[in-house]
Scaffold this active site. Structure first.
Site, PDB file in Angstrom:
ATOM      1  N   GLU A  14       0.892  -1.165   0.000  1.00 58.98           N
ATOM      2  CA  GLU A  14       0.000   0.000   0.000  1.00 58.98           C
ATOM      3  C   GLU A  14       0.923   1.205   0.000  1.00 58.98           C
ATOM      4  O   GLU A  14       1.638   1.454   0.981  1.00 58.98           O
ATOM      5  CB  GLU A  14      -0.848  -0.048   1.280  1.00 58.98           C
ATOM      6  CG  GLU A  14      -1.902   1.031   1.332  1.00 58.98           C
ATOM      7  CD  GLU A  14      -2.140   1.497   2.762  1.00 58.98           C
ATOM      8  OE1 GLU A  14      -2.342   0.655   3.649  1.00 58.98           O
ATOM      9  OE2 GLU A  14      -2.081   2.726   2.973  1.00 58.98           O
TER      10      GLU A  14
ATOM     11  N   CYS B 206      -2.947   7.325   5.838  1.00 56.77           N
ATOM     12  CA  CYS B 206      -2.882   7.017   4.403  1.00 56.77           C
ATOM     13  C   CYS B 206      -4.204   7.373   3.738  1.00 56.77           C
ATOM     14  O   CYS B 206      -4.275   7.484   2.519  1.00 56.77           O
ATOM     15  CB  CYS B 206      -2.532   5.555   4.145  1.00 56.77           C
ATOM     16  SG  CYS B 206      -3.092   4.434   5.413  1.00 56.77           S
TER      17      CYS B 206
END
Lengths: 514, 514
Positions: free
Chosen positions: B245, B282
């Site tokens: 990610e 994030c």
């Protein structure tokens, strides 16, 4: 620059049959990918996809004679085998229509809001969506089932992804014919023809995997070609999933007890499986561990007898024939290797099936014999003779990943009656399981059923991912999940609405529905 | 060669707290991976895995004060946030214990032999098996939930895969403490401590992904670091799945009607979400499309007011603080960009939250403003003001992949009452869906529920695969299918026997069981 012609070649004579197409330029690739990309939206409708798959099957069946004749003329696989392959191909298209209708592949999860969770859950609803344009790299050895109308195309269309197929040079005429039939089926099903596109040429294949609008790729072929495309897919500014099936030895282990029980049957079965289709199956049993001693000798004798009676065959093309002959020669020259039935080139256009044998201990450590642990495409198997369980383990531990691994066991080892025998067999099963994606007992790996429980894949180099290219779950390769959070009912896709208007199987608040 | 020390540093002062460990050498990595590999067999027992996950949660909860104090001392995230993160982490471990107990992740398919199929089906039984040792690369911004005891570790252990965690340099003391607690939990659950291992050092991380016995990797971090490791994983002789990610802008689109309806509320909500945790999530909403005109002005005014009242914060380390300040400066200097509340470094150790704004039309084509379409880690958002639907579409078409995309819509656009408004909203939803893995309506993307329907992933660079790193389905990343063909009942794993002795959910002959 003049167009590079693409010829259909008769492998029975090595002669060019006709010019079928031209190799695609970068501009051609761009055009094909953009056309496919523009056809995406039309594939969003699941009933249209199911109709397309069924119509494609019908259209192929209706043109069966022409498809089979064309494929036979450029592959020499024979009408009987190609009739079976076409039936398998159209059954596969219809099976994916059922997968689309049922909708389990959407993998729907609905979790209603729950303030009691840590941290609290908002309303979350997940389903899978198509990735986009899929590049399909057709296989040499299945001009239908793993080519233009094959499993990658069928599963991608089922997922809602248009395809650009890079045709295999061994059957360009079949590829063009099948593409035109699939495109006609699309139009009959009310979809744009561009949901299926076909291109030719090696360079074109490399361009294709690099195209920014290509979202995923499926490949069936050699380790060298597949790895080069895998590397190109990984090196893109935006890497894409590359599902490649590259190569497999498909090891077979025959226990001493199994050999003692049915040496002749196993030897004959092995001969049939390894020489079937001139040894050109990705699941060909290419490496066999057989016992030394009397039972093993009887097995080798049966293998020898059956293979000696196998007539010469025509491989898919002359380059493969030469590579087969050279590969066999190099292997046969290794010290300690014998060739009871010599495989290799025969006459001008054919090859003979055969096998090589050596003591298994020569493979227990790294060395020149490691060449025998690499796939040799064509009708050859390596039979390594072991004299202890330790030797089996030592050799198995040195094998690369495979599509399949096969055990031949005696009745006493499988019926659960004899605890020692059963535990030995269970140990062997545990040893081969890490090596392959499909484990067989007392069968042969050639022949891959198109079933939901099928897994046609395995540790690298068998495949470059953990996916399967055969069976219902092959559709998973072309999808990605999306979750909708706190999205009002009026905006939700019908698949995710509370009243389940489409009657789909879903997992709601941890419980399976339908 | 002298060992390279690993220090725990206090970001509130920039001072070294204590030496925690040494960077792992290649020999250390080899030792850790081999230890994990040897612990594999013990994890084959699913009840032991569930016990391990529950014991780990209990042990972490019992040492909560120490864990939170240690994490706060080296991350400055504060006790309140870390208390929440620990609760989330232990809930996540327990949730995966439930996943293991239920067994749906085994994805069992059984197809009994059926001679009527084309080609005929032999008996085929498929389930999923653990891949092997998983390398976990811990995140800077979640010292618990995405680090040593986090989602990658929990899902890998649930799948039956031992882990070697590469600790993040921002919280080495927390990593060592959590590793010792997890290892203690393993022993309490009757498993070897080596099911969890931790290593430190940048070079160590590169060595780790290249180790032949590492079978897969999970990563949470930057595009640059993640891509380097992804490339290394793909370049191995045997490539492995790399689930990374890497980065996300998390675009937000606010319609004119939504701004007209609740400008103040949306402005304040945006300020809260983008500055939460000092903008280090994030899922921080980093890019916003807001309308020009009165309603948009009111929204910007509310954002300005709320952000102006937000006090300075401490980022995870001084390198990040410097990068944030430099990133903001470079963006603010672009022509046409204004900073109503200037984000950037403040004093010696803290930063201020703020935002940049510009006309959306400056982003409609490639140019120097493209920098604003790259993530800037820290408390800053870019607000692009649009004056037409076409401008929204033009800018959206230029965005890279994201973890999330958010729409703020007015009541009339969501309640289905007004057909035109509803169709505009549906069009917008269709436009953002290809951009992200999670779509939100009238919410904020920070805060990621650990639920089965969650998807924390998205098109590259959000993730390097189609998988999620949060929620029950994160376990799928560490498994591969294996099919058993014609395997006698006595040799079959109990999961696949006809009588289903373990009571698992299975799909048998096309029908769901349990």
């Amino acid at each position: 620059m003049a167009a590079v012609p693409v010829w259909s070649v008769d492998p029975r004579t090595g002669k060019q049959r006709e010019q079928v197409a031209a190799e695609a330029t970068a501009a051609d690739i761009d055009r094909a990918v953009r056309a496919a990309h523009a056809a995406r939206a039309a594939l969003a409708d699941r009933s249209a996809r199911a109709a397309l798959l069924r119509t494609a099957a019908d259209v192929l069946d209706a043109s069966g004679d022409e498809v089979i004749a064309t494929a036979d003329a450029e592959t020499a696989l024979g009408a009987a085998r190609l009739t079976g392959e076409l039936a398998r191909t159209t059954a596969q298209l219809r099976a994916f229509a059922e997968v689309v209708d049922e909708g389990a592949f959407l993998d729907i999860h609905i979790d209603h809001a729950d303030a009691g969770r840590t941290p609290p859950w908002p309303d979350l609803r997940r389903m899978k969506l198509p990735l986009g344009v899929v590049a399909v790299y057709a296989a040499s050895n299945f001009p239908l089932a793993f080519s233009v109308p094959g499993g990658d195309t069928a599963s991608a269309l089922a997922a809602g992804c248009p395809v650009v197929v890079k045709a295999h040079p061994d059957h360009p005429a079949t590829s063009e014919l099948c593409a035109s039939l699939l495109r006609r089926a699309a139009v009959e099903a009310g979809l744009p023809a561009d949901v299926v596109n076909v291109v030719h040429g090696f360079e074109a294949g490399v361009e294709l995997v690099k195209h920014p609008l290509v979202a995923a790729a499926g490949f069936t072929g050699s380790v060298r070609g597949g790895r080069a495309l895998y590397d190109a897919a990984a090196a893109r500014p935006t890497p894409i999933p590359f599902h490649g099936e590259l190569g497999s030895l498909n090891p077979v282990v025959i226990t001493e007890a199994a050999a003692a029980e049915r040496a002749e049957q196993i030897g004959a079965g092995l001969a049939g499986s390894m020489s079937m289709g001139v040894g050109q199956f990705c699941t060909k049993p290419g490496f066999v561990l057989a016992p030394t001693g009397e039972a093993g000798d009887a097995l080798v004798k049966s293998l020898t007898a059956t293979l000696s009676e196998t007539g010469p065959g025509v491989m898919l093309d002359h380059r493969m024939r030469d590579a087969f002959a050279a590969g066999v020669r190099e292997r046969a020259e290794l010290p300690g290797v014998e060739a009871p039935v010599t495989p290799g080139a025969d006459g001008e256009h054919t090859v003979n099936a055969g096998f090589l044998t050596l003591p298994a201990e020569l493979l227990a450590q790294e060395g020149p014999h490691d060449l025998l642990l690499e796939e040799c495409f064509g009708p050859v198997a390596v039979v390594a003779r072991y004299s202890s369980a330790e030797e089996i383990s030592a050799v198995l531990s040195r094998l690369p990943g495979n599509l399949t691994a096969t055990l031949h066991l005696a009745d006493a080892e499988t019926d659960g009656g004899d605890a020692d025998a059963a535990s030995g067999a269970a140990g062997l099963l545990a040893e081969v399981t890490p090596l392959a994606g499909r484990i067989l007992v007392n069968g042969w790996p050639t022949g891959v059923a198109v079933a939901p429980a099928q897994h046609h894949g395995g540790p690298y180099p068998a495949t470059t991912s953990t996916s399967t290219s055969v069976g219902a779950t092959a559709i998973e390769r072309w999808l990605r999940p999306v979750s909708y959070q706190s999205t009002p009912e009026a905006l939700l896709p019908p698949e995710l609405r509370d009243d389940n208007p489409l009657g789909l199987p879903r997992r709601v608040d941890g419980r399976q529905e339908n």
